[in-house]
Design a protein around this motif. Structure first.
Motif, PDB file in Angstrom:
ATOM      1  N   TRP A 171     -24.080  25.101 -10.825  1.00 43.29           N
ATOM      2  CA  TRP A 171     -25.374  24.696 -11.360  1.00 43.29           C
ATOM      3  C   TRP A 171     -25.281  24.195 -12.798  1.00 43.29           C
ATOM      4  O   TRP A 171     -26.071  23.346 -13.215  1.00 43.29           O
ATOM      5  CB  TRP A 171     -26.387  25.836 -11.259  1.00 43.29           C
ATOM      6  CG  TRP A 171     -26.297  26.906 -12.320  1.00 43.29           C
ATOM      7  CD1 TRP A 171     -25.462  27.965 -12.350  1.00 43.29           C
ATOM      8  CD2 TRP A 171     -27.120  27.016 -13.497  1.00 43.29           C
ATOM      9  NE1 TRP A 171     -25.679  28.729 -13.468  1.00 43.29           N
ATOM     10  CE2 TRP A 171     -26.709  28.164 -14.184  1.00 43.29           C
ATOM     11  CE3 TRP A 171     -28.158  26.259 -14.027  1.00 43.29           C
ATOM     12  CZ2 TRP A 171     -27.283  28.591 -15.383  1.00 43.29           C
ATOM     13  CZ3 TRP A 171     -28.749  26.672 -15.221  1.00 43.29           C
ATOM     14  CH2 TRP A 171     -28.305  27.829 -15.882  1.00 43.29           C
ATOM     15  N   GLU A 172     -24.292  24.645 -13.558  1.00 40.83           N
ATOM     16  CA  GLU A 172     -24.211  24.198 -14.950  1.00 40.83           C
ATOM     17  C   GLU A 172     -23.618  22.795 -15.064  1.00 40.83           C
ATOM     18  O   GLU A 172     -23.910  22.078 -16.036  1.00 40.83           O
ATOM     19  CB  GLU A 172     -23.402  25.193 -15.784  1.00 40.83           C
ATOM     20  CG  GLU A 172     -24.129  26.532 -15.949  1.00 40.83           C
ATOM     21  CD  GLU A 172     -23.424  27.465 -16.904  1.00 40.83           C
ATOM     22  OE1 GLU A 172     -23.020  26.991 -17.986  1.00 40.83           O
ATOM     23  OE2 GLU A 172     -23.266  28.661 -16.579  1.00 40.83           O
ATOM     24  N   PRO A 208     -25.420  26.313  -5.337  1.00 38.39           N
ATOM     25  CA  PRO A 208     -25.975  27.343  -6.207  1.00 38.39           C
ATOM     26  C   PRO A 208     -26.799  28.352  -5.412  1.00 38.39           C
ATOM     27  O   PRO A 208     -27.303  28.065  -4.321  1.00 38.39           O
ATOM     28  CB  PRO A 208     -26.861  26.553  -7.175  1.00 38.39           C
ATOM     29  CG  PRO A 208     -26.407  25.141  -7.065  1.00 38.39           C
ATOM     30  CD  PRO A 208     -25.897  24.970  -5.669  1.00 38.39           C
ATOM     31  N   GLN A 250     -30.413  29.976  -9.364  1.00 40.75           N
ATOM     32  CA  GLN A 250     -29.832  28.823 -10.044  1.00 40.75           C
ATOM     33  C   GLN A 250     -30.481  27.510  -9.592  1.00 40.75           C
ATOM     34  O   GLN A 250     -30.736  26.624 -10.407  1.00 40.75           O
ATOM     35  CB  GLN A 250     -28.324  28.785  -9.787  1.00 40.75           C
ATOM     36  CG  GLN A 250     -27.586  29.968 -10.404  1.00 40.75           C
ATOM     37  CD  GLN A 250     -26.183  30.146  -9.854  1.00 40.75           C
ATOM     38  OE1 GLN A 250     -25.847  29.625  -8.786  1.00 40.75           O
ATOM     39  NE2 GLN A 250     -25.345  30.884 -10.566  1.00 40.75           N
ATOM     40  N   TRP A 260     -33.721  27.102 -11.390  1.00 36.98           N
ATOM     41  CA  TRP A 260     -33.574  26.607 -12.762  1.00 36.98           C
ATOM     42  C   TRP A 260     -33.321  25.102 -12.768  1.00 36.98           C
ATOM     43  O   TRP A 260     -33.873  24.388 -13.606  1.00 36.98           O
ATOM     44  CB  TRP A 260     -32.430  27.331 -13.464  1.00 36.98           C
ATOM     45  CG  TRP A 260     -32.608  28.822 -13.512  1.00 36.98           C
ATOM     46  CD1 TRP A 260     -33.798  29.502 -13.525  1.00 36.98           C
ATOM     47  CD2 TRP A 260     -31.579  29.816 -13.528  1.00 36.98           C
ATOM     48  NE1 TRP A 260     -33.582  30.849 -13.545  1.00 36.98           N
ATOM     49  CE2 TRP A 260     -32.222  31.076 -13.556  1.00 36.98           C
ATOM     50  CE3 TRP A 260     -30.194  29.775 -13.513  1.00 36.98           C
ATOM     51  CZ2 TRP A 260     -31.503  32.275 -13.566  1.00 36.98           C
ATOM     52  CZ3 TRP A 260     -29.473  30.956 -13.544  1.00 36.98           C
ATOM     53  CH2 TRP A 260     -30.123  32.192 -13.577  1.00 36.98           C
ATOM     54  N   ARG A 320     -32.294  28.598 -20.249  1.00 36.50           N
ATOM     55  CA  ARG A 320     -31.711  29.083 -18.995  1.00 36.50           C
ATOM     56  C   ARG A 320     -30.194  29.289 -19.126  1.00 36.50           C
ATOM     57  O   ARG A 320     -29.657  30.280 -18.639  1.00 36.50           O
ATOM     58  CB  ARG A 320     -32.012  28.103 -17.854  1.00 36.50           C
ATOM     59  CG  ARG A 320     -33.494  27.896 -17.567  1.00 36.50           C
ATOM     60  CD  ARG A 320     -34.177  29.188 -17.130  1.00 36.50           C
ATOM     61  NE  ARG A 320     -35.583  28.947 -16.824  1.00 36.50           N
ATOM     62  CZ  ARG A 320     -36.574  29.139 -17.692  1.00 36.50           C
ATOM     63  NH1 ARG A 320     -36.299  29.591 -18.921  1.00 36.50           N
ATOM     64  NH2 ARG A 320     -37.827  28.901 -17.342  1.00 36.50           N
ATOM     65  N   ALA A 327     -28.188  32.930 -19.025  1.00 38.82           N
ATOM     66  CA  ALA A 327     -27.168  33.156 -17.999  1.00 38.82           C
ATOM     67  C   ALA A 327     -25.832  33.553 -18.624  1.00 38.82           C
ATOM     68  O   ALA A 327     -25.146  34.456 -18.131  1.00 38.82           O
ATOM     69  CB  ALA A 327     -27.008  31.902 -17.149  1.00 38.82           C
TER      70      ALA A 327
END
Length: 268
Positions: free
Chosen positions: A64-65, A114, A118, A121, A140, A144
């Motif tokens: 997700w990042e 995710p 996640q 977000w 966010r 995390a």
């Protein structure tokens, strides 16, 4: 031995004594990053459920990042936020490769999308634009990273498996870097971060090793503080005594009746 030789010896001894006294000014200012080649990676050692969970969480973080960082390139109006997003996304791509390699070595199944939190977000970020996106993105991700940071430290300090230990070490360095990058945005709401739990009340006598460390610290403080005047006084006294003796020896040559030592002759 000549007078000047004695003075030189005294100066060298004084310098050596001074160098023995701890000097905090000489402490190295940089925090070292442990070289990775000091850690083994052979997949040996018992692996726990917590170890497996860490490998999965490292994988999930990248899922997700990385897209969040890509969104930062499209949705933020801030050059700083764009750069933060790009750096974190690129670094998570590298960390993801490390997590997948560890999972393959340890035969751990990894997710490919995710989790629900996640994804939520990411949906928030997709619906936002400009400063609103910046606030959501930074909040966010900083939240995390703050949650995973202590979890990594626990695994790093307790795992029996060398591959997990190495991954935890690598992940720890990435997470610290990412928290620093996110905080450099200047919009982290530190007051909203979860407070650290209150320390447990002291019960009974502290462990022997703790007392030993405390006593050692007290001794070091004494050496660096209370004993410092004594050391300085001793050095000064020694130097003064040396000067007085030197004056007596040198000055005696000028007094009436003084007779210098005659050289000895052998043979001839």
């Amino acid at each position: 031995m000549s007078v000047w030789r004695r003075l030189c010896d005294a100066a060298v001894l004084s310098t050596a004594l001074i160098m023995l006294v701890p000097d905090p000014v000489r402490a190295a200012p940089d925090v070292p990053v442990p070289p990775e080649n000091l850690l083994l990676d052979r997949g040996t050692g018992e692996i726990s459920d917590a170890d497996r969970d860490l490998v999965v969480k490292v994988r999930l973080a990248g899922l997700w990042e990385i897209p969040a960082g890509e969104m930062a390139q499209r949705k933020s109006n801030s050059a700083r936020i764009k750069r933060i997003g790009r750096n974190i996304a690129d670094q998570h791509a590298a960390l993801d490769e490390l997590a997948r390699a560890a999972a393959k070595e340890l035969k751990i199944a990894l997710p490919n999308k995710p989790n629900s939190d996640q994804q939520g977000w990411l949906d928030e970020m997709e619906a936002a634009q400009g400063p609103e996106f910046d606030a959501i993105y930074i909040d966010r991700l900083r939240s995390a990273h703050g949650k995973i940071f202590p979890a990594i430290a626990t695994i790093r300090s307790s795992t029996r498996n060398d591959t997990v230990r190495r991954l935890a070490q690598q992940a720890n360095q990435f997470v610290m870097t990412h928290m620093t990058l996110l905080e450099s945005s200047g919009i982290v709401d530190f007051a909203a971060l979860p407070a650290a739990p209150a320390p447990a009340a002291a019960t009974g006598k502290a462990p022997a090793q703790v007392l030993s460390a405390a006593e050692q610290g007290a001794n070091e403080d004494t050496l660096g503080g209370a004993d410092m005047p004594l050391i300085a006084a001793a050095l000064a006294g020694g130097l003064i005594a040396g000067i007085l003796v030197t004056r007596q020896v040198v000055g005696g040559r000028g007094r009436p009746g003084y007779r210098g030592r005659r050289p000895r002759y052998y043979g001839g």
